[in-house]
Design a protein around this motif. Structure first.
Motif, PDB file in Angstrom:
ATOM      1  N   PHE A  21     -92.058-113.816  -7.127  1.00  0.00           N
ATOM      2  CA  PHE A  21     -92.272-112.444  -7.609  1.00  0.00           C
ATOM      3  C   PHE A  21     -93.548-111.841  -7.016  1.00  0.00           C
ATOM      4  O   PHE A  21     -93.606-110.645  -6.743  1.00  0.00           O
ATOM      5  CB  PHE A  21     -92.364-112.398  -9.138  1.00  0.00           C
ATOM      6  N   ALA A  22     -94.574-112.673  -6.838  1.00  0.00           N
ATOM      7  CA  ALA A  22     -95.873-112.166  -6.376  1.00  0.00           C
ATOM      8  C   ALA A  22     -95.753-111.459  -5.020  1.00  0.00           C
ATOM      9  O   ALA A  22     -96.533-110.557  -4.717  1.00  0.00           O
ATOM     10  CB  ALA A  22     -96.872-113.310  -6.289  1.00  0.00           C
ATOM     11  N   ASN A  23     -94.751-111.868  -4.237  1.00  0.00           N
ATOM     12  CA  ASN A  23     -94.597-111.259  -2.913  1.00  0.00           C
ATOM     13  C   ASN A  23     -93.711-110.016  -2.906  1.00  0.00           C
ATOM     14  O   ASN A  23     -93.456-109.438  -1.875  1.00  0.00           O
ATOM     15  CB  ASN A  23     -94.007-112.287  -1.943  1.00  0.00           C
ATOM     16  N   LEU A  24     -93.218-109.658  -4.093  1.00  0.00           N
ATOM     17  CA  LEU A  24     -92.286-108.531  -4.157  1.00  0.00           C
ATOM     18  C   LEU A  24     -92.932-107.293  -4.778  1.00  0.00           C
ATOM     19  O   LEU A  24     -93.852-107.385  -5.584  1.00  0.00           O
ATOM     20  CB  LEU A  24     -91.068-108.907  -5.000  1.00  0.00           C
ATOM     21  N   ASN A  25     -92.415-106.152  -4.408  1.00  0.00           N
ATOM     22  CA  ASN A  25     -92.797-104.889  -5.015  1.00  0.00           C
ATOM     23  C   ASN A  25     -92.093-104.757  -6.371  1.00  0.00           C
ATOM     24  O   ASN A  25     -90.991-105.255  -6.558  1.00  0.00           O
ATOM     25  CB  ASN A  25     -92.329-103.781  -4.058  1.00  0.00           C
ATOM     26  N   SER A  26     -92.735-104.079  -7.331  1.00  0.00           N
ATOM     27  CA  SER A  26     -92.163-103.939  -8.674  1.00  0.00           C
ATOM     28  C   SER A  26     -90.755-103.360  -8.633  1.00  0.00           C
ATOM     29  O   SER A  26     -89.882-103.759  -9.415  1.00  0.00           O
ATOM     30  CB  SER A  26     -93.027-103.019  -9.538  1.00  0.00           C
ATOM     31  N   VAL A  27     -90.546-102.397  -7.733  1.00  0.00           N
ATOM     32  CA  VAL A  27     -89.222-101.769  -7.637  1.00  0.00           C
ATOM     33  C   VAL A  27     -88.171-102.814  -7.294  1.00  0.00           C
ATOM     34  O   VAL A  27     -87.078-102.835  -7.872  1.00  0.00           O
ATOM     35  CB  VAL A  27     -89.224-100.670  -6.553  1.00  0.00           C
ATOM     36  N   ASP A  28     -88.519-103.706  -6.361  1.00  0.00           N
ATOM     37  CA  ASP A  28     -87.559-104.723  -5.943  1.00  0.00           C
ATOM     38  C   ASP A  28     -87.329-105.772  -7.019  1.00  0.00           C
ATOM     39  O   ASP A  28     -86.221-106.259  -7.203  1.00  0.00           O
ATOM     40  CB  ASP A  28     -88.034-105.387  -4.642  1.00  0.00           C
ATOM     41  N   ILE A  29     -88.416-106.110  -7.755  1.00  0.00           N
ATOM     42  CA  ILE A  29     -88.239-107.055  -8.863  1.00  0.00           C
ATOM     43  C   ILE A  29     -87.271-106.465  -9.880  1.00  0.00           C
ATOM     44  O   ILE A  29     -86.343-107.113 -10.346  1.00  0.00           O
ATOM     45  CB  ILE A  29     -89.595-107.369  -9.545  1.00  0.00           C
ATOM     46  N   ALA A  30     -87.466-105.183 -10.202  1.00  0.00           N
ATOM     47  CA  ALA A  30     -86.586-104.520 -11.167  1.00  0.00           C
ATOM     48  C   ALA A  30     -85.146-104.555 -10.674  1.00  0.00           C
ATOM     49  O   ALA A  30     -84.218-104.794 -11.450  1.00  0.00           O
ATOM     50  CB  ALA A  30     -87.033-103.075 -11.384  1.00  0.00           C
ATOM     51  N   LYS A  31     -84.961-104.362  -9.369  1.00  0.00           N
ATOM     52  CA  LYS A  31     -83.612-104.366  -8.809  1.00  0.00           C
ATOM     53  C   LYS A  31     -82.991-105.763  -8.885  1.00  0.00           C
ATOM     54  O   LYS A  31     -81.817-105.925  -9.178  1.00  0.00           O
ATOM     55  CB  LYS A  31     -83.678-103.916  -7.347  1.00  0.00           C
ATOM     56  N   ASP A  32     -83.840-106.787  -8.619  1.00  0.00           N
ATOM     57  CA  ASP A  32     -83.374-108.174  -8.711  1.00  0.00           C
ATOM     58  C   ASP A  32     -82.888-108.513 -10.108  1.00  0.00           C
ATOM     59  O   ASP A  32     -81.986-109.314 -10.295  1.00  0.00           O
ATOM     60  CB  ASP A  32     -84.537-109.126  -8.384  1.00  0.00           C
ATOM     61  N   MET A  33     -83.547-107.912 -11.109  1.00  0.00           N
ATOM     62  CA  MET A  33     -83.266-108.311 -12.488  1.00  0.00           C
ATOM     63  C   MET A  33     -81.946-107.752 -13.009  1.00  0.00           C
ATOM     64  O   MET A  33     -81.384-108.255 -13.980  1.00  0.00           O
ATOM     65  CB  MET A  33     -84.430-107.904 -13.394  1.00  0.00           C
ATOM     66  N   VAL A  34     -81.438-106.725 -12.316  1.00  0.00           N
ATOM     67  CA  VAL A  34     -80.224-106.047 -12.792  1.00  0.00           C
ATOM     68  C   VAL A  34     -79.072-107.030 -12.987  1.00  0.00           C
ATOM     69  O   VAL A  34     -78.332-106.944 -13.959  1.00  0.00           O
ATOM     70  CB  VAL A  34     -79.799-104.942 -11.796  1.00  0.00           C
ATOM     71  N   ASP A  35     -78.928-107.965 -12.065  1.00  0.00           N
ATOM     72  CA  ASP A  35     -77.743-108.822 -12.118  1.00  0.00           C
ATOM     73  C   ASP A  35     -77.954-110.142 -12.860  1.00  0.00           C
ATOM     74  O   ASP A  35     -77.075-110.992 -12.893  1.00  0.00           O
ATOM     75  CB  ASP A  35     -77.254-109.100 -10.685  1.00  0.00           C
ATOM     76  N   LEU A  36     -79.145-110.308 -13.449  1.00  0.00           N
ATOM     77  CA  LEU A  36     -79.411-111.539 -14.195  1.00  0.00           C
ATOM     78  C   LEU A  36     -78.703-111.510 -15.541  1.00  0.00           C
ATOM     79  O   LEU A  36     -78.374-110.451 -16.068  1.00  0.00           O
ATOM     80  CB  LEU A  36     -80.918-111.687 -14.435  1.00  0.00           C
ATOM     81  N   ARG A  37     -78.489-112.708 -16.105  1.00  0.00           N
ATOM     82  CA  ARG A  37     -77.980-112.749 -17.479  1.00  0.00           C
ATOM     83  C   ARG A  37     -79.086-112.274 -18.411  1.00  0.00           C
ATOM     84  O   ARG A  37     -80.279-112.445 -18.119  1.00  0.00           O
ATOM     85  CB  ARG A  37     -77.577-114.180 -17.829  1.00  0.00           C
ATOM     86  N   ASN A  38     -78.685-111.727 -19.559  1.00  0.00           N
ATOM     87  CA  ASN A  38     -79.665-111.130 -20.473  1.00  0.00           C
ATOM     88  C   ASN A  38     -80.828-112.055 -20.841  1.00  0.00           C
ATOM     89  O   ASN A  38     -81.984-111.664 -20.771  1.00  0.00           O
ATOM     90  CB  ASN A  38     -78.976-110.649 -21.743  1.00  0.00           C
ATOM     91  N   GLU A  39     -80.486-113.317 -21.211  1.00  0.00           N
ATOM     92  CA  GLU A  39     -81.561-114.210 -21.661  1.00  0.00           C
ATOM     93  C   GLU A  39     -82.510-114.526 -20.488  1.00  0.00           C
ATOM     94  O   GLU A  39     -83.722-114.679 -20.679  1.00  0.00           O
ATOM     95  CB  GLU A  39     -81.042-115.468 -22.359  1.00  0.00           C
ATOM     96  N   ASP A  40     -81.942-114.565 -19.273  1.00  0.00           N
ATOM     97  CA  ASP A  40     -82.781-114.818 -18.092  1.00  0.00           C
ATOM     98  C   ASP A  40     -83.732-113.653 -17.812  1.00  0.00           C
ATOM     99  O   ASP A  40     -84.839-113.849 -17.325  1.00  0.00           O
ATOM    100  CB  ASP A  40     -81.909-115.070 -16.854  1.00  0.00           C
TER     101      ASP A  40
END
Lengths: 444, 444
Positions: A21-40
């Motif tokens: 995560f440290a190497n990513l921009n916040s926008v990209d982290i947010a985009k990555d999280m879209v497809d995660l399961r809720n608890e994850d």
């Protein structure tokens, strides 16, 4: 990317994940999280450093923000709300269900709650609803040294600190100062001597569309917002303006396709909602089109004697509709961008008349070649068809260019005078001309 | 306003005029000058302080820039070109006639001329053509104090100094630093310790549309541009991005109305040019529409025996076209904003199918009430019309939503799959269904 995150979560590799995560921009982290399961999502969210977490949170979709707010503890929520920009907080409160809003407000400081209440009073689509309150204010009497000290001591995170705003004791705005001036000028220089007194500002009640066009006109990156008493109450930043420009354009595209505007993204809008936004205009246009049909009924003797005439109806209607839509689209867009104003209506009409003469001549000639020479249609019928086409294109272009300006003059949105409505109107003209000419030229 | 300026010029009140200008923004002065007589423009222009004059010049329309360049002396022109941002200079050189360009280049420093030549090599619509070279570059090894000293000594006017770019000796970008960090941090702090290493950048050959969407995605105000060897060669600022967004939207509006895109503003485009941009698509669509006509010809026995059927053709064609355009517009816009991707085609089709079921049911029912109960049309004909309408709307919506995605998949611009083309395609379906149903249900 999502695979990486969910794998790391699966294997509980917390350190690796936080490094990733440290190497990513916040926008990209947010985009990555879209497809995660809720608890994850909650787990991943908790791994983020506090500041990043707040930024990521502001970029998440509403349903995910809701899930996170429900899942985290009150004190975690308090940390987020404290650091969240006021405009983002207000957006969340406006959109989320009431039990979530309760949890948010419970964890909001009294001061911020008061601001929020004030914000909720601004009408949607106004500068007031767009602005944020995190800005840097200086006083005229400060020196550059004072100003720098003041900025350093001010703990609040400011959304836009490229520009400082100079206010007096009544919070009236006196000038603006670009941050670079603090670096370029001597420590002892007074702010009032270097500030820019030529301020482009707006009021809380101004329409967001007007704000957007001021930003474009003056190439701004931020703009101060004043209340009714001319006091500085907030600023609007260019990133929010870009969102508004997209939103306004989408609205125009929708209106021009006979759809009632809808802000939700297509894939997220429920089927019933989509149908509701479309059916009303379709009904209106369908019923209008039956007037066109009644013209055919009126002339059924003509059609009865020369049934081949029916074969040219689609071509006439479509070409007329297309010619009219071209003109109306250009004028609607010109009005939206400010290239065309109401007072230009004569210029526009004359221009469209001349354009239509050229276009109509080309279309009618090509059509004549095709139906008379290639398809060996009777001469009288060929002339009837091509003359009708010629007149239809001219009327279509003049009407198509004029109606959006009329709509604007009558304070309607010019965008409704687009393809669907113009087509229906032009159809009526096309068929009237066609059958009248047929009667005269074919002697029916 | 113009009245004020021309009056002051008339009465040669130079002092009053320069005071009047002092209170105005450069954008507004440029706007005021539009309506002045040519000789007054040069006079007014010469009254402005040098810095303001350059800014005003960059906001003037091309024909006025041309007039001014022709009218002022070489040394006056040199002063302007020296201070003009490189991207504005390039724009002028690209647009103006060659004898004007000669005068401009003659008064341009050798260094700037080399930059200009390099710029002219970038393809239109790329990041390279959008960028400017006036930016602040720092080195990692500098302290905050060094950096401030460096910025103060750098005489060049920088278009965007909110962000500094940190490069190494090979001009490779290492990080970015917001100006405020220079104010907030201690003088001895090293730039490399406070710079942001998470850089969002682009390359000179990148499409401007992609650049614009990155700005929106990451809420940027400027973005570094790298060449093929990853060296920092320029930056793109948000004001230029907003112009691009407008341009791209205008292009989409034009394409969707079957117009070949044209960048000039409507009132400035010559009639012949306007006609040329419209006639080709109209011809293509006109000829396609004759295929629709040939269906009517094929079924002329049906029409001959029940001539009233012709009266419902406009309603069927228009409603089908409108229903299809609604779907195609939403999908085209969704694709443009990134809300819909090619891989979503099944989701989109299924959604449109369900929407069309609802919409078609409502439209067919209302139509049945109207033509059977109100207009007392024969039951068999009413059923034929309404069933055709029902099928047409469903096909229109599914086809209308799918074609833009297919176009994108085939690397065409989805915007061409809009109202005009969809209408022509849907017309064919509508008439085929209509006449086939009529044959079966009416037993012709």
């Amino acid at each position: 990317m999502v695979q990486i995150v969910s794998n790391l979560i699966e294997e509980r590799k917390i350190l690796e994940l936080s490094e990733y995560f440290a190497n990513l921009n916040s926008v990209d982290i947010a985009k990555d999280m879209v497809d995660l399961r809720n608890e994850d999502i909650v787990l991943a969210f908790r791994i983020l450093p506090k500041d990043t977490a707040v930024e990521v949170f502001s970029y998440l979709e509403l349903d995910m923000q809701e899930y996170i707010i429900q899942s985290i503890t009150d004190s975690e929520l308090k940390d987020i709300i404290d650091k969240l920009f006021l405009d983002d907080t207000v957006d969340i409160i406006e959109e989320l269900p009431s039990h979530i809003v309760k949890k948010v407000l419970k964890n909001t400081s009294k001061e911020k709650r008061e601001f929020i209440n004030q914000f909720l009073k601004y009408d949607e689509n106004t500068a007031g609803a767009m602005m944020t309150i995190e800005f840097l204010d200086l006083k005229e009497s400060m020196t550059v040294k004072d100003a720098i000290k003041y900025i350093r001591n001010d703990s609040l995170d400011k959304e836009d600190v490229d520009t400082c705003f100079i206010i007096d004791n009544n919070r009236k705005i006196k000038g603006t100062l670009h941050l670079k001036e603090l670096i370029l000028n001597n420590e002892k220089t007074l702010i009032e001597d270097i500030m820019d007194r030529n301020i482009i500002c707006t009021s809380t009640v101004e329409d967001q569309e007007v704000v957007a066009s001021e930003f474009k006109k003056y190439d701004l990156t931020c703009m101060p917002v004043l209340d009714k008493e001319d006091r500085l109450v907030g600023i609007i930043t260019v990133d929010d303006v870009m969102d508004i420009i997209d939103k306004e354009n989408t609205e125009d595209f929708q209106k021009m396709a006979a759809i009632q505007p809808n802000e939700e993204s297509y894939l997220k809008t429920p089927v019933l909602e989509l149908a509701k936004h479309r059916v009303i205009w379709l009904l209106v246009l369908m019923i209008s089109a039956t007037f066109t049909g009644s013209i055919i009924k009126k002339f059924d003797d003509v059609l009865q004697s020369v049934v081949i005439l029916a074969a040219f109806i689609p071509m006439l209607m479509d070409t007329g509709g297309n010619a009219g839509s071209q003109s109306s689209t250009l004028v609607i867009r010109g009005l939206a961008l400010g290239d065309i104003e109401i007072k230009d209506y004569l210029k526009v009409m004359f221009k469209e008349f001349r354009v239509s003469l050229i276009v109509a001549t080309v279309l009618a000639s090509v059509n004549f070649l095709r139906i008379y020479l290639l398809e060996r249609t009777e001469l009288a019928i060929s002339i009837t068809v091509c003359l009708s086409l010629f007149c239809t294109v001219i009327i279509a272009k003049v009407v198509g260019s004029l109606l959006p300006i009329v709509a604007k003059k009558l304070k309607f949105d010019p965008a409704i005078m687009a393809s669907p409505l113009i087509t229906t109107i032009v159809d009526t003209f096309a068929l009237m001309i066609y059958f009248t000419l047929a009667k005269v030229l074919l002697g029916i």
